[in-house]
Design an enzyme around this catalytic site. Sequence first.
Site, short mmCIF file in Angstrom:
data_model
loop_
_atom_site.label_atom_id
_atom_site.label_comp_id
_atom_site.label_asym_id
_atom_site.label_seq_id
_atom_site.Cartn_x
_atom_site.Cartn_y
_atom_site.Cartn_z
N HIS A 1 -7.23 -3.31 4.65
CA HIS A 1 -6.82 -1.74 4.24
C HIS A 1 -7.22 -1.28 4.10
O HIS A 1 -7.81 -0.41 3.97
CB HIS A 1 -5.31 -2.51 5.30
N ASN A 2 -7.98 -1.42 2.55
CA ASN A 2 -8.63 -1.42 1.78
C ASN A 2 -9.55 -0.71 2.73
O ASN A 2 -10.67 0.07 1.63
CB ASN A 2 -8.89 -1.65 0.58
N LYS B 1 -4.32 -6.63 3.31
CA LYS B 1 -4.66 -5.44 2.95
C LYS B 1 -5.84 -4.87 2.12
O LYS B 1 -5.92 -4.41 1.65
CB LYS B 1 -3.41 -5.61 1.60
N GLU C 1 -9.92 2.10 4.29
CA GLU C 1 -9.88 3.12 3.53
C GLU C 1 -10.90 3.54 2.88
O GLU C 1 -11.16 5.14 3.01
CB GLU C 1 -8.43 2.66 2.27
N SER D 1 0.96 -0.88 -0.21
CA SER D 1 -0.18 0.30 -0.21
C SER D 1 0.95 1.06 0.04
O SER D 1 2.00 1.67 0.59
CB SER D 1 -1.12 -0.19 1.15
#
Length: 498
Positions: A188-189, A185, A192, A131
């Site tokens: 995480h997105n 990940k 986000e 990222s």
Amino acid sequence: MAIEADIGLIGLGVMGANLALNIAENGYPIAVFNRTAEKLRVFADSAGPLGERIIRAGTLAELVAAIRPPRAIILMVQAGEAVDQQLEQLQPLLAPGDLIIDAGNANFRDTIRRARALDEAGLSFLGLGVSGGEEGARYGPSLMAGGTEASYARVEGILDAIAAKYNGEACCARLGPDGAGHFVKTIHNGIEYADMQMIAEIYGLMRDGAGMSAGEIATQFRRWNDGPLRSYLIEITAKVLETRDPGSETPVTDLILDRAGQKGTGRWSVIEAQVMGVPATAIEAAVAARSLSALKTEREFAAAAYGSLGSSSALERASFVATAEMALLAGKVTAYAQGFAVIAAASAQFGWNLPLPAIARIWRAGCIIRSDLLDTIASAFEAEKEAPNLLVVPAFVRIMQKAVPQLRAVVSDAVGSGLPVPSLAAALSHFEAYRQSRGTANLIQAQRDFFGAHGFDRTDTAGVHHGPWGLAVSSVSPAAMLDGPTRSSPANSGPVEE
Ligand code: ATR
């Protein structure tokens, strides 16, 4: 071609090209290949002095021949089928013990499948979440690895060197086996998406409710970047809002069509949350908001059909701005709590033993959601290893006690003005429900038992019970009026529903 590269990289798109330059800059000779030869040429020409450490491979065979065995090769091609195609072409050229690192945005279920298949072929596989966008790839991304300890150890030096640093600590870690890195990940997105959406909602209230210009809103965000919201996303929000179109001098954000794209990781994160039964409503709302934004034509029809509907009573600017900062913080904490809860559930389900403090630590720099708040989250998880959720960790209880009243005020202002705040409102409702020791699911259980004889637990007696529903409803047969833990037939006729 002489064998001189420490590592190889396939796929010189934006991310791959920048990652290759980052690796070369950190002193590691790297061999690179791209399906389309022209891109390889352009990349090599633009590498400048770093070109000395970059070996151009015109074919996959040349690439493999240029890397010191046992080889490590990074794949940075489009996620999905391209990865399988590339693996298929690469596999016959490799030797047992070689390691392939998929650094794309793979679905973690694909990573688990690929790791197994390659393991059977005597090859090693790391799923690496990367990222930080273009700039992160070039100067220091956050790296989330999944694979065996031995595979990770082989490239740990290179990964640590190229990763972002927070107070000198590399934002890079092996989080667990096979799909663990790509799963983290993905979440995480998801976080986000929520972070960005909540910022956009506050922007919308300032623009449409308080009548503020892009420049005025930028000033606010710049101020907030010196407080508890300090983060990359707040910083760039201020920057994009103050940027003007060179021709017209209009703020660029006022010229951008309000239709957001998405590549799928946000959606995956809420699908996985739903599959595991973890509430991640602020993230879900953010993903849905992007989908709704794409319905531009429909929204235009609806706007014409409903007109103002008596909405948009103006927000009082000073008081709104005063409450919005802490409101955003409360929403953000809730979204992070939901995201970490999804990670914790996956950790238990897949036996990954994911280290929550380490995840927060490697997100403190390099990645898109980087912020000081993540340092507080890392310390909180470190101090409260058994805490079931971030929302009950004392440090965050204190933050939420201060910030929630302001989130309530902002959501209430938005509702009163007819302005949408789907993610902030979802976060608030989640919080209110989460802190209710007695909720309303007693009624849901009664309904389920009424139409499906699903049974319910009682507050005063152990065992599974059924309600005497027939006493209240004349159409129910006398047999269905019986209460007791043993009855198994439905209280009401009809198919068993959920
Ligand atoms: P980015 O967003 O980083 O620019 P991407 O769109 O995820 O990148 O991936 C682009 C890279 O994947 C390119 O290197 C592309 O190769 P081409 O330059 O030949 O298009 C590579 N790629 C896409 N599909 C591929 C496939 N089926 N086989 C090999 N490489 C592929």
